[in-house]
Design a protein around this motif. Sequence first.
Motif, short mmCIF file in Angstrom:
data_model
loop_
_atom_site.label_atom_id
_atom_site.label_comp_id
_atom_site.label_asym_id
_atom_site.label_seq_id
_atom_site.Cartn_x
_atom_site.Cartn_y
_atom_site.Cartn_z
N THR A 36 42.32 38.14 24.52
CA THR A 36 42.69 36.55 24.56
C THR A 36 43.78 36.27 25.71
O THR A 36 44.15 35.26 26.07
CB THR A 36 43.24 36.03 23.37
N ALA A 37 44.36 37.31 26.30
CA ALA A 37 45.52 37.02 27.34
C ALA A 37 44.95 37.29 28.41
O ALA A 37 44.15 38.49 28.74
CB ALA A 37 46.83 37.89 27.01
N GLY A 38 45.53 36.97 29.80
CA GLY A 38 45.09 37.56 31.02
C GLY A 38 44.11 36.49 31.52
O GLY A 38 43.65 35.55 31.03
N SER A 39 43.60 36.64 32.91
CA SER A 39 42.96 35.92 33.65
C SER A 39 41.54 36.20 33.19
O SER A 39 40.95 37.10 32.58
CB SER A 39 42.78 36.09 35.03
N PHE A 40 40.51 35.41 33.69
CA PHE A 40 38.97 35.62 33.21
C PHE A 40 38.53 36.93 33.56
O PHE A 40 38.06 37.84 32.86
CB PHE A 40 38.25 34.61 33.43
N ARG A 41 38.98 37.20 34.85
CA ARG A 41 38.47 38.49 35.43
C ARG A 41 39.15 39.68 34.89
O ARG A 41 38.32 40.65 34.53
CB ARG A 41 38.88 38.53 36.91
#
Length: 85
Positions: A49-54
Motif C-alpha cells: 500500500t505504500a510507495g509509487s506504483f512502480r
Amino acid sequence: MMSAHPDFCCVICERQVNTRWSSVGPTEEQPPVCRYCEHSYAEGVGKPTAGSFRDRRNAMRIYALAEALHTAAMRIQWSTQYAVA
C-alpha cells in the motif's frame, strides 16, 4: 507506440513474451516475469500500500519470483521424500 522492453522469456513459466503491443503503464509486460505469473504467484499476498506504483509492482514481481522458487523447492523435497524410484 513501441514497448520500452524487448521480448523476453518468463523465468517462471518459460513462455516467450512478445512486448510489441504492450502498453506503458499498469498492464505493461516487464521482464523477467510475465503478467500471468506475476498475478498468479503473488495472489496469496496482500498488495503493498505504500510507495509509487512502480515500487509496488516491483515488490509483487519479487514476491512472485520468491514464491516460484519456494514452490519448486517444495516439489523437489516432496519428490525425494515420497516418490518411488
